[in-house]
Design a protein around this motif. Structure first.
Motif, PDB file in Angstrom:
ATOM      1  N   ARG A 118       0.812  -1.210   0.000  1.00  0.00           N
ATOM      2  CA  ARG A 118       0.000   0.000   0.000  1.00  0.00           C
ATOM      3  C   ARG A 118       0.845   1.259   0.000  1.00  0.00           C
ATOM      4  N   ASP A 119       2.108   1.167   0.327  1.00  0.00           N
ATOM      5  CA  ASP A 119       2.996   2.338   0.322  1.00  0.00           C
ATOM      6  C   ASP A 119       3.498   2.602  -1.090  1.00  0.00           C
ATOM      7  N   ALA A 120       3.572   3.866  -1.437  1.00  0.00           N
ATOM      8  CA  ALA A 120       4.128   4.282  -2.728  1.00  0.00           C
ATOM      9  C   ALA A 120       5.295   5.222  -2.470  1.00  0.00           C
ATOM     10  N   LEU A 121       6.313   5.145  -3.340  1.00  0.00           N
ATOM     11  CA  LEU A 121       7.525   5.958  -3.208  1.00  0.00           C
ATOM     12  C   LEU A 121       7.842   6.600  -4.540  1.00  0.00           C
ATOM     13  N   LEU A 122       8.151   7.895  -4.505  1.00  0.00           N
ATOM     14  CA  LEU A 122       8.521   8.635  -5.714  1.00  0.00           C
ATOM     15  C   LEU A 122       9.761   9.463  -5.402  1.00  0.00           C
ATOM     16  N   THR A 123      10.809   9.296  -6.199  1.00  0.00           N
ATOM     17  CA  THR A 123      12.014  10.132  -6.125  1.00  0.00           C
ATOM     18  C   THR A 123      12.208  10.765  -7.493  1.00  0.00           C
ATOM     19  N   ALA A 124      12.343  12.079  -7.520  1.00  0.00           N
ATOM     20  CA  ALA A 124      12.434  12.793  -8.796  1.00  0.00           C
ATOM     21  C   ALA A 124      13.333  14.014  -8.627  1.00  0.00           C
ATOM     22  N   ARG A 125      14.039  14.347  -9.703  1.00  0.00           N
ATOM     23  CA  ARG A 125      14.872  15.564  -9.744  1.00  0.00           C
ATOM     24  C   ARG A 125      14.364  16.448 -10.872  1.00  0.00           C
ATOM     25  N   PHE A 126      14.147  17.710 -10.563  1.00  0.00           N
ATOM     26  CA  PHE A 126      13.700  18.690 -11.544  1.00  0.00           C
ATOM     27  C   PHE A 126      14.779  19.744 -11.702  1.00  0.00           C
ATOM     28  N   GLY A 127      15.154  20.022 -12.952  1.00  0.00           N
ATOM     29  CA  GLY A 127      16.203  20.999 -13.206  1.00  0.00           C
ATOM     30  C   GLY A 127      17.579  20.365 -13.192  1.00  0.00           C
ATOM     31  N   ALA A 128      18.591  21.216 -13.304  1.00  0.00           N
ATOM     32  CA  ALA A 128      19.981  20.763 -13.349  1.00  0.00           C
ATOM     33  C   ALA A 128      20.860  21.791 -12.670  1.00  0.00           C
TER      34      ALA A 128
ATOM     35  N   PRO B 201      23.125  23.724  -9.712  1.00  0.00           N
ATOM     36  CA  PRO B 201      22.769  24.135  -8.338  1.00  0.00           C
ATOM     37  C   PRO B 201      21.300  24.503  -8.178  1.00  0.00           C
ATOM     38  N   GLY B 202      20.621  24.854  -9.262  1.00  0.00           N
ATOM     39  CA  GLY B 202      19.213  25.203  -9.168  1.00  0.00           C
ATOM     40  C   GLY B 202      18.276  24.021  -9.225  1.00  0.00           C
ATOM     41  N   ALA B 203      18.796  22.795  -9.242  1.00  0.00           N
ATOM     42  CA  ALA B 203      17.930  21.617  -9.314  1.00  0.00           C
ATOM     43  C   ALA B 203      17.225  21.408  -7.979  1.00  0.00           C
ATOM     44  N   LEU B 204      16.088  20.739  -8.064  1.00  0.00           N
ATOM     45  CA  LEU B 204      15.276  20.467  -6.883  1.00  0.00           C
ATOM     46  C   LEU B 204      14.940  18.982  -6.866  1.00  0.00           C
ATOM     47  N   VAL B 205      15.172  18.333  -5.715  1.00  0.00           N
ATOM     48  CA  VAL B 205      14.904  16.910  -5.535  1.00  0.00           C
ATOM     49  C   VAL B 205      13.644  16.767  -4.686  1.00  0.00           C
ATOM     50  N   LEU B 206      12.701  15.987  -5.185  1.00  0.00           N
ATOM     51  CA  LEU B 206      11.457  15.702  -4.471  1.00  0.00           C
ATOM     52  C   LEU B 206      11.407  14.214  -4.131  1.00  0.00           C
TER      53      LEU B 206
ATOM     54  N   HIS C 283       9.021  24.058  -9.944  1.00  0.00           N
ATOM     55  CA  HIS C 283      10.284  23.784  -9.250  1.00  0.00           C
ATOM     56  C   HIS C 283      11.232  24.974  -9.245  1.00  0.00           C
ATOM     57  N   SER C 284      11.219  25.798 -10.283  1.00  0.00           N
ATOM     58  CA  SER C 284      12.137  26.941 -10.314  1.00  0.00           C
ATOM     59  C   SER C 284      11.836  27.908  -9.181  1.00  0.00           C
TER      60      SER C 284
ATOM     61  N   GLU D 272     -12.484   6.492   1.044  1.00  0.00           N
ATOM     62  CA  GLU D 272     -11.885   5.200   0.697  1.00  0.00           C
ATOM     63  C   GLU D 272     -10.734   5.357  -0.298  1.00  0.00           C
ATOM     64  N   TYR D 273     -10.947   6.208  -1.272  1.00  0.00           N
ATOM     65  CA  TYR D 273      -9.891   6.398  -2.274  1.00  0.00           C
ATOM     66  C   TYR D 273      -9.084   7.640  -1.888  1.00  0.00           C
ATOM     67  N   THR D 274      -8.253   7.496  -0.890  1.00  0.00           N
ATOM     68  CA  THR D 274      -7.412   8.586  -0.409  1.00  0.00           C
ATOM     69  C   THR D 274      -6.108   7.995   0.113  1.00  0.00           C
ATOM     70  N   ALA D 275      -5.227   8.860   0.528  1.00  0.00           N
ATOM     71  CA  ALA D 275      -3.925   8.403   1.017  1.00  0.00           C
ATOM     72  C   ALA D 275      -3.295   9.515   1.845  1.00  0.00           C
ATOM     73  N   SER D 276      -2.468   9.109   2.775  1.00  0.00           N
ATOM     74  CA  SER D 276      -1.634  10.076   3.502  1.00  0.00           C
ATOM     75  C   SER D 276      -0.402  10.381   2.644  1.00  0.00           C
ATOM     76  N   LEU D 277       0.039  11.634   2.674  1.00  0.00           N
ATOM     77  CA  LEU D 277       1.113  12.081   1.783  1.00  0.00           C
ATOM     78  C   LEU D 277       2.143  12.866   2.591  1.00  0.00           C
ATOM     79  N   ARG D 278       3.412  12.497   2.416  1.00  0.00           N
ATOM     80  CA  ARG D 278       4.510  13.173   3.116  1.00  0.00           C
ATOM     81  C   ARG D 278       5.651  13.337   2.122  1.00  0.00           C
ATOM     82  N   CYS D 279       6.208  14.561   2.074  1.00  0.00           N
ATOM     83  CA  CYS D 279       7.198  14.889   1.038  1.00  0.00           C
ATOM     84  C   CYS D 279       8.386  15.616   1.655  1.00  0.00           C
ATOM     85  N   LEU D 280       9.518  15.477   0.962  1.00  0.00           N
ATOM     86  CA  LEU D 280      10.746  16.223   1.277  1.00  0.00           C
ATOM     87  C   LEU D 280      11.197  16.960   0.027  1.00  0.00           C
ATOM     88  N   LEU D 281      11.601  18.216   0.210  1.00  0.00           N
ATOM     89  CA  LEU D 281      12.190  19.017  -0.867  1.00  0.00           C
ATOM     90  C   LEU D 281      13.633  19.310  -0.492  1.00  0.00           C
ATOM     91  N   LEU D 282      14.552  18.941  -1.372  1.00  0.00           N
ATOM     92  CA  LEU D 282      15.992  19.103  -1.131  1.00  0.00           C
ATOM     93  C   LEU D 282      16.612  19.852  -2.287  1.00  0.00           C
TER      94      LEU D 282
END
Length: 518
Positions: A251-261, A263-268, A300-301, A343-353
């Motif tokens: 039931r857990d989902a994981l997403l790792t993504a990088r936007f940009g390139a 020093p201005g890139a953002l990791v979610l 992201h910018s 019923e069709y919902t989820a808890s969501l927790r995110c980190l921005l680096l």
């Protein structure tokens, strides 16, 4: 003149006589009866003639041509012609009586001598002790030994050792000391607590699959990692022991993504958990991660700029708006499927680096349960934002429904003595809201926290499946703190083993995102 350029002296006339072209040649004899037999007989007579013909030719007749002049040479020739060979002493290879020379066939070559067998080298023999030479009659007797006389000590005194030069160094380096034996590594435990968990640690059953919806399958375990700026990222999500035993999807989902390139890139990094005991919970968690990822990627910018500038107010309001939009899509998706929004919902927790090495601000936001922890100086800190209970959330009263009059309206409805007017002017009031169905529960509050990391910190974002045992089983937190005490980020496989450390009574899915600060 000689060949060396000197003029020859009178004593050098022998050179001309010796190599004079007019001198008689010593070649074949002029007599016509000179045959091979005659020459052989002459040689035989010279070397060792018959018994009745004595050998009279001497060896020293023409040994030195330098001391012989022309007259002596002619006289010698005449003497040789008239006198037979002179007598000579027998050679060392001849017998005293002499033997005739006979022709012998050429001897066959002798075979090569066989190699001599190797003789073992005898062991060295110690030399015999030296004995004193007997005294001659004319030598005086030796003096008696006096032990008090240092000069009479028969023991030879060794010569004094030469003083060592203090500047000289030993060319041989000292032998290095053996390294101490390395301590045996402690055995890594697989669970904490007094007793092992109920379920097995490895997967047992796979989730059921539909041939037309294979894209909805999720893997048992997801592992990811990266390194940007001054931090190292580790992320893992694995199915719980209960779901592995029953063949339920994670039931857990994981997403790792990088936007940009650059020093201005953002990791979610987004972590979502579907509602418990609902159909398609893993799909709602995946939708929540996908939609928040799209919203952050399109902005992201601006978000990266706000993080580097430290504008926390703008970040909180902007991320709150993006989160609300994502949950609005979840509710719309539930309506399309004919499902209840709860019923069709989820808890969501995110980190921005941020990928900027000069930026150490770490931003957390989300909705729903989970955990946010920080390991600093060997101790865990719970950074989860404090959220009031739903019953304690009270808003301002709505005007017209029990609100207290204020301002000019309050002054007109009161008498100078402070009494309120109670006259009923029979004005019809609008009825209150009619609620025929149960009141829906209040929505989950939005969570936000921005913190500045220090070198050596470890930030840990978890789903409910790992947050609950970390808060309920202190031994689990102590074990993870001991494993990560050195501050070095573990490898992906080691990190997965650390996250999978089990505790009895906690068998839900686990998702953990670790950030190691350098």
């Amino acid at each position: 003149m000689s060949q060396q350029g000197d003029r020859p002296a009178a004593t050098d006339d022998w050179w001309g006589r010796l190599y004079d072209e007019s001198a008689r040649d010593t070649g074949p004899a002029g007599t016509p009866d000179d045959t091979i037999d005659d020459r052989f007989d002459s040689a035989a007579d010279t070397l060792g003639g018959g018994d009745d013909v004595p050998s009279t030719r001497t060896y020293g007749h023409a040994v030195d041509a330098i001391a012989v002049d022309d007259d002596e040479d002619d006289a010698g020739d005449d003497e040789d012609e008239g006198v037979g060979p002179a007598s000579r002493p027998p050679a060392w290879w001849e017998s005293p009586g002499g033997h005739p020379v006979t022709r012998t066939p050429a001897a066959a070559p002798e075979p090569a001598p066989a190699p001599e067998p190797s003789v073992p080298t005898p062991a060295p023999v110690a030399p015999a002790p030296l004995t004193p030479r007997p005294r001659a009659p004319w030598e005086p007797p030796p003096a008696a030994f006096d032990p008090t006389d240092p000069a009479a000590d028969p023991t030879p005194t060794p010569p004094p050792a030469a003083p060592r030069d203090p500047r000289a160094t030993d060319p041989r380096p000292p032998a290095p000391a053996p390294p101490p034996p390395a301590p045996a590594p402690a055995a890594r435990i697989s669970h904490v607590g007094d007793s092992p968990p109920t379920y097995e640690a490895e997967p047992t059953a796979l989730p059921a699959a539909d041939a037309e919806e294979l894209d909805q399958l999720v893997a048992d375990t997801v592992l990811d990692g990266a390194r940007y700026g001054t931090y190292t990222l580790r992320a893992a999500s694995l199915r719980g022991d209960s779901a592995r035993y029953r063949g339920e999807p994670r039931r857990d989902a994981l997403l790792t993504a990088r936007f940009g390139a650059g020093p201005g890139a953002l990791v979610l990094v987004a972590v979502a958990t579907g509602a418990r005991a609902t159909e398609g919970a893993h799909l709602s968690a995946a939708d929540a991660c996908r939609w928040i990822g799209g919203a952050v990627g399109r902005s992201h910018s601006r978000l990266a700029e706000d993080i580097r500038a430290g504008r926390r107010g703008d970040l909180k309001s902007g991320l709150h708006r993006l989160t609300d939009r994502s949950y609005g899509k979840l509710r719309a998706r539930a309506a399309e499927l004919g499902r209840d929004p709860e019923e069709y919902t989820a808890s969501l927790r995110c980190l921005l680096l941020s990928a900027d090495p000069d930026c150490r601000t770490r931003v957390f936001f989300g909705v729903g349960g989970g955990g946010l922890f920080r390991l600093r100086d060997g101790a865990w800190q719970d950074l989860e934002p404090l959220v009031p209970e739903p019953s304690e959330i009270r808003g301002a009263p709505v005007v017209g429904y029990g609100s207290v009059p204020t301002g000019a309206r309050a002054a007109t409805e009161q008498t100078p003595d402070g009494d309120r007017l109670t006259m009923d002017l029979e004005i019809t009031k609008a009825p209150g809201p009619l609620v025929e169905e149960p009141v829906p529960p209040p929505p989950e509050p939005f969570r936000f926290r921005a913190s500045v990391a220090r070198p050596g910190d470890t930030l840990l974002l978890t789903s409910v499946g790992l947050a609950e045992p970390l808060r309920g089983v202190p031994a689990l937190g102590d074990e993870l703190a001991a494993r990560w005490a050195d501050g070095e980020p573990p490898g992906l496989a080691t990190y997965l083993a650390d996250v999978a450390l089990r505790a009895k009574g906690y068998a839900d899915d686990r998702t953990a995102v670790g950030v190691w600060e350098a």
